[in-house]
Scaffold this motif. Structure first.
Motif, PDB file in Angstrom:
ATOM      1  N   GLN A 178       0.827  -1.602   0.038  1.00 36.55           N
ATOM      2  CA  GLN A 178       0.161  -0.313   0.280  1.00 36.55           C
ATOM      3  C   GLN A 178       1.469   1.572   0.231  1.00 36.55           C
ATOM      4  OE1 GLN A 178      -3.372   0.384  -0.274  1.00 36.55           O
ATOM      5  NE2 GLN A 178      -3.466  -1.982  -0.910  1.00 36.55           N
ATOM      6  N   ASN A 179       2.322   0.584   0.100  1.00 37.48           N
ATOM      7  CA  ASN A 179       2.936   1.996  -0.544  1.00 37.48           C
ATOM      8  C   ASN A 179       2.926   3.414   1.414  1.00 37.48           C
ATOM      9  OD1 ASN A 179       4.497   1.412  -2.487  1.00 37.48           O
ATOM     10  ND2 ASN A 179       2.111   1.925  -3.672  1.00 37.48           N
ATOM     11  N   LEU A 180       2.654   2.678   2.385  1.00 33.46           N
ATOM     12  CA  LEU A 180       2.471   3.572   3.426  1.00 33.46           C
ATOM     13  C   LEU A 180       4.352   3.276   3.933  1.00 33.46           C
ATOM     14  CD1 LEU A 180       0.012   1.277   4.926  1.00 33.46           C
ATOM     15  CD2 LEU A 180      -0.571   3.777   3.968  1.00 33.46           C
ATOM     16  N   PRO A 181       4.522   4.970   4.292  1.00 30.97           N
ATOM     17  CA  PRO A 181       5.328   4.867   5.457  1.00 30.97           C
ATOM     18  C   PRO A 181       5.922   3.953   5.997  1.00 30.97           C
ATOM     19  CG  PRO A 181       3.948   6.533   5.724  1.00 30.97           C
ATOM     20  CD  PRO A 181       3.456   5.329   5.228  1.00 30.97           C
ATOM     21  N   LEU A 182       7.555   4.018   5.919  1.00 35.43           N
ATOM     22  CA  LEU A 182       7.815   1.846   7.375  1.00 35.43           C
ATOM     23  C   LEU A 182       7.611   2.517   8.266  1.00 35.43           C
ATOM     24  CD1 LEU A 182       9.424  -0.185   6.740  1.00 35.43           C
ATOM     25  CD2 LEU A 182      11.489   1.132   7.206  1.00 35.43           C
ATOM     26  N   GLU A 183       8.048   3.331   9.428  1.00 39.11           N
ATOM     27  CA  GLU A 183       7.496   3.903  10.285  1.00 39.11           C
ATOM     28  C   GLU A 183       6.261   2.640  10.897  1.00 39.11           C
ATOM     29  OE1 GLU A 183       7.564   6.743  13.867  1.00 39.11           O
ATOM     30  OE2 GLU A 183       9.005   6.866  12.686  1.00 39.11           O
TER      31      GLU A 183
END
Length: 65
Positions: free
Chosen positions: A19-24
């Motif tokens: 979903q291309n979310l931020p890694l954190e």
């Protein structure tokens, strides 16, 4: 990860990465979901943990819209 399901954690990481979310955010949400307890109210999540999950949902929904 204590009291968590490592296979569920990994599955969440993979799904949220897609979903291309931020890694954190991916790591936080995956940790939370891997500790969910269906026998507890709100799956045993704190208000802060639920807010992380809500942020994930907002990101996913914004990618759909």
């Amino acid at each position: 990860m204590s009291n968590s399901d490592s296979s569920l954690y990994q599955a969440c990481v993979e799904a949220l990465t897609d979903q291309n979310l931020p890694l954190e955010l991916i790591q936080q949400a995956s940790e939370i979901v891997s500790k969910d307890n269906p026998d507890l109210p709100n799956l045993g999540r704190t208000a802060q943990e639920q807010e992380v999950i809500n942020e994930v949902v907002r990101h996913i929904n914004s990618n759909i819209a």
